[in-house]
Design a protein around this motif. Structure first.
Motif, PDB file in Angstrom:
ATOM      1  N   VAL A 185      17.870  -0.064 -22.660  1.00  0.00           N
ATOM      2  CA  VAL A 185      18.814   0.780 -21.646  1.00  0.00           C
ATOM      3  C   VAL A 185      17.881   2.170 -21.219  1.00  0.00           C
ATOM      4  CG1 VAL A 185      20.933   1.502 -20.799  1.00  0.00           C
ATOM      5  CG2 VAL A 185      20.808  -0.436 -22.021  1.00  0.00           C
ATOM      6  N   HIS A 186      17.502   2.826 -22.456  1.00  0.00           N
ATOM      7  CA  HIS A 186      17.076   4.148 -22.180  1.00  0.00           C
ATOM      8  C   HIS A 186      15.579   4.174 -22.397  1.00  0.00           C
ATOM      9  CE1 HIS A 186      21.655   4.550 -22.344  1.00  0.00           C
ATOM     10  NE2 HIS A 186      21.316   5.145 -21.369  1.00  0.00           N
ATOM     11  N   GLY A 187      14.981   3.176 -22.974  1.00  0.00           N
ATOM     12  CA  GLY A 187      13.587   3.653 -23.167  1.00  0.00           C
ATOM     13  C   GLY A 187      12.687   3.538 -22.034  1.00  0.00           C
ATOM     14  N   ASP A 188      11.388   3.903 -22.430  1.00  0.00           N
ATOM     15  CA  ASP A 188      10.422   3.930 -21.263  1.00  0.00           C
ATOM     16  C   ASP A 188      10.260   2.838 -20.574  1.00  0.00           C
ATOM     17  OD1 ASP A 188       9.786   6.675 -22.258  1.00  0.00           O
ATOM     18  OD2 ASP A 188       8.060   5.928 -23.675  1.00  0.00           O
ATOM     19  N   ALA A 189      10.197   1.520 -21.278  1.00  0.00           N
ATOM     20  CA  ALA A 189      10.272   0.388 -20.482  1.00  0.00           C
ATOM     21  C   ALA A 189      11.195   0.279 -19.585  1.00  0.00           C
ATOM     22  CB  ALA A 189      10.107  -0.698 -21.414  1.00  0.00           C
ATOM     23  N   ALA A 190      12.450   0.680 -19.858  1.00  0.00           N
ATOM     24  CA  ALA A 190      13.490   0.466 -19.262  1.00  0.00           C
ATOM     25  C   ALA A 190      13.510   1.295 -17.787  1.00  0.00           C
ATOM     26  CB  ALA A 190      14.913   0.850 -19.960  1.00  0.00           C
ATOM     27  N   THR A 191      12.984   2.672 -18.039  1.00  0.00           N
ATOM     28  CA  THR A 191      12.925   3.436 -17.075  1.00  0.00           C
ATOM     29  C   THR A 191      11.933   2.958 -15.962  1.00  0.00           C
ATOM     30  OG1 THR A 191      13.250   5.372 -18.263  1.00  0.00           O
ATOM     31  CG2 THR A 191      12.077   5.692 -16.425  1.00  0.00           C
ATOM     32  N   LEU A 192      10.700   2.319 -16.357  1.00  0.00           N
ATOM     33  CA  LEU A 192       9.905   1.670 -15.619  1.00  0.00           C
ATOM     34  C   LEU A 192      10.454   0.490 -14.749  1.00  0.00           C
ATOM     35  CD1 LEU A 192       6.506   1.762 -17.737  1.00  0.00           C
ATOM     36  CD2 LEU A 192       7.201   3.291 -15.698  1.00  0.00           C
ATOM     37  N   ALA A 193      11.190  -0.095 -15.560  1.00  0.00           N
ATOM     38  CA  ALA A 193      11.732  -1.523 -14.932  1.00  0.00           C
ATOM     39  C   ALA A 193      12.891  -1.121 -13.785  1.00  0.00           C
ATOM     40  CB  ALA A 193      12.547  -2.225 -15.951  1.00  0.00           C
ATOM     41  N   THR A 194      13.559   0.138 -14.064  1.00  0.00           N
ATOM     42  CA  THR A 194      14.514   0.417 -13.061  1.00  0.00           C
ATOM     43  C   THR A 194      13.786   1.051 -11.745  1.00  0.00           C
ATOM     44  OG1 THR A 194      16.165   0.860 -14.855  1.00  0.00           O
ATOM     45  CG2 THR A 194      16.536   1.840 -12.677  1.00  0.00           C
ATOM     46  N   GLU A 195      12.671   1.808 -12.025  1.00  0.00           N
ATOM     47  CA  GLU A 195      11.869   2.437 -10.901  1.00  0.00           C
ATOM     48  C   GLU A 195      11.376   1.288 -10.096  1.00  0.00           C
ATOM     49  OE1 GLU A 195       8.997   4.897 -12.792  1.00  0.00           O
ATOM     50  OE2 GLU A 195      10.451   6.374 -13.371  1.00  0.00           O
ATOM     51  N   ALA A 196      10.897   0.152 -10.670  1.00  0.00           N
ATOM     52  CA  ALA A 196      10.421  -0.985 -10.012  1.00  0.00           C
ATOM     53  C   ALA A 196      11.217  -1.720  -9.282  1.00  0.00           C
ATOM     54  CB  ALA A 196       9.518  -1.940 -10.925  1.00  0.00           C
ATOM     55  N   ALA A 197      12.538  -1.639  -9.899  1.00  0.00           N
ATOM     56  CA  ALA A 197      13.720  -2.542  -9.150  1.00  0.00           C
ATOM     57  C   ALA A 197      14.248  -1.609  -8.111  1.00  0.00           C
ATOM     58  CB  ALA A 197      14.805  -2.673 -10.059  1.00  0.00           C
ATOM     59  N   ARG A 198      14.193  -0.406  -7.932  1.00  0.00           N
ATOM     60  CA  ARG A 198      14.508   0.491  -6.924  1.00  0.00           C
ATOM     61  C   ARG A 198      13.571   0.321  -5.665  1.00  0.00           C
ATOM     62  NH1 ARG A 198      16.927   4.660 -10.797  1.00  0.00           N
ATOM     63  NH2 ARG A 198      19.220   4.335 -10.792  1.00  0.00           N
ATOM     64  N   ARG A 199      12.180   0.098  -6.180  1.00  0.00           N
ATOM     65  CA  ARG A 199      11.134  -0.106  -5.070  1.00  0.00           C
ATOM     66  C   ARG A 199      11.391  -1.345  -4.232  1.00  0.00           C
ATOM     67  NH1 ARG A 199       8.254   0.081  -1.293  1.00  0.00           N
ATOM     68  NH2 ARG A 199       5.963  -0.040  -1.399  1.00  0.00           N
ATOM     69  N   LEU A 200      11.869  -2.405  -5.144  1.00  0.00           N
ATOM     70  CA  LEU A 200      12.254  -3.697  -4.335  1.00  0.00           C
ATOM     71  C   LEU A 200      13.357  -3.598  -3.668  1.00  0.00           C
ATOM     72  CD1 LEU A 200      11.735  -6.679  -4.099  1.00  0.00           C
ATOM     73  CD2 LEU A 200      13.423  -6.923  -6.226  1.00  0.00           C
ATOM     74  N   ILE A 201      14.401  -2.725  -3.967  1.00  0.00           N
ATOM     75  CA  ILE A 201      15.519  -2.522  -3.244  1.00  0.00           C
ATOM     76  C   ILE A 201      15.379  -1.909  -1.834  1.00  0.00           C
ATOM     77  CG2 ILE A 201      17.922  -1.236  -3.255  1.00  0.00           C
ATOM     78  CD1 ILE A 201      18.025  -2.211  -6.066  1.00  0.00           C
ATOM     79  N   ASP A 202      14.451  -0.720  -2.131  1.00  0.00           N
ATOM     80  CA  ASP A 202      13.741   0.049  -0.702  1.00  0.00           C
ATOM     81  C   ASP A 202      13.261  -0.976   0.027  1.00  0.00           C
ATOM     82  OD1 ASP A 202      14.993   2.224  -1.878  1.00  0.00           O
ATOM     83  OD2 ASP A 202      13.012   3.123  -2.493  1.00  0.00           O
ATOM     84  N   LEU A 203      12.303  -1.890  -0.349  1.00  0.00           N
ATOM     85  CA  LEU A 203      11.896  -2.927   0.435  1.00  0.00           C
ATOM     86  C   LEU A 203      12.641  -3.912   1.014  1.00  0.00           C
ATOM     87  CD1 LEU A 203       8.479  -3.287   0.705  1.00  0.00           C
ATOM     88  CD2 LEU A 203       8.765  -5.135  -0.934  1.00  0.00           C
ATOM     89  N   ASP A 204      13.522  -4.211   0.430  1.00  0.00           N
ATOM     90  CA  ASP A 204      14.503  -5.271   0.805  1.00  0.00           C
ATOM     91  C   ASP A 204      15.734  -4.734   2.019  1.00  0.00           C
ATOM     92  OD1 ASP A 204      13.440  -7.203  -0.588  1.00  0.00           O
ATOM     93  OD2 ASP A 204      15.235  -7.609  -2.051  1.00  0.00           O
ATOM     94  N   GLY A 205      15.954  -3.207   1.770  1.00  0.00           N
ATOM     95  CA  GLY A 205      16.547  -2.686   2.707  1.00  0.00           C
ATOM     96  C   GLY A 205      17.931  -3.221   2.888  1.00  0.00           C
TER      97      GLY A 205
END
Length: 156
Positions: A108-128
């Motif tokens: 939930v709070h590790g470095d990998a989770a941060t990267l996963a959340t950032e990539a997920a937000r990029r997808l959400i932005d793309l999907d609009g």
């Protein structure tokens, strides 16, 4: 639906409001001073969040191995830069990072989770607008990735 009342100091109010909205589906937070004026009372209508997202085991049941997806993602960067399969690239990258984060010591709070959340937000932005059809997508971006990945891989 239920009502939550919290008495806290004014500087604590934003963090408490944010924590409540991350835990529950909430309405607007109403803030009033306490009688002594030293603290504030927060009132919020809330309901238990319904987990609409598929479990990782379900979403990634048909996924290729993580090693295979790392290779695909590395090859896909070039195509993504040229606007070929942009959504598929970000979906698969976000899913890959989510899967890696799930194996991390702190998913939930590790470095990998941060990267996963950032990539997920990029997808959400793309999907609009499509992402906005799912009101929890901004609060649980990795859940949105799991749902979209399960749908995508099911069509493959």
């Amino acid at each position: 639906m239920f009502e939550i009342r919290v008495i806290c100091t004014k500087p604590e109010a934003p963090d408490i409001s944010r924590a409540l909205s991350e835990t529950f589906v909430t309405g607007p937070v109403r803030q009033h001073p306490t009688r002594d004026g030293d603290r504030v009372r927060l009132y919020v209508t809330a309901e238990q969040a319904v987990n609409r997202w598929p479990a990782p085991e379900t979403a990634y049941a048909k996924a290729p191995s993580i090693i295979s997806e790392i290779g695909w993602t590395a090859r896909g960067v070039r195509e993504c830069l040229h606007a070929v399969h942009v959504r598929e690239f970000w979906l698969r990258k976000a899913a890959l990072l989510d899967r890696i984060a799930l194996t991390d010591d702190d998913p939930v709070h590790g470095d990998a989770a941060t990267l996963a959340t950032e990539a997920a937000r990029r997808l959400i932005d793309l999907d609009g607008a499509r992402a906005l059809d799912h009101p929890d997508s901004t609060r649980q971006p990795r859940g949105y990735v799991r749902q979209e990945y399960a749908t995508w891989i099911g069509k493959q």
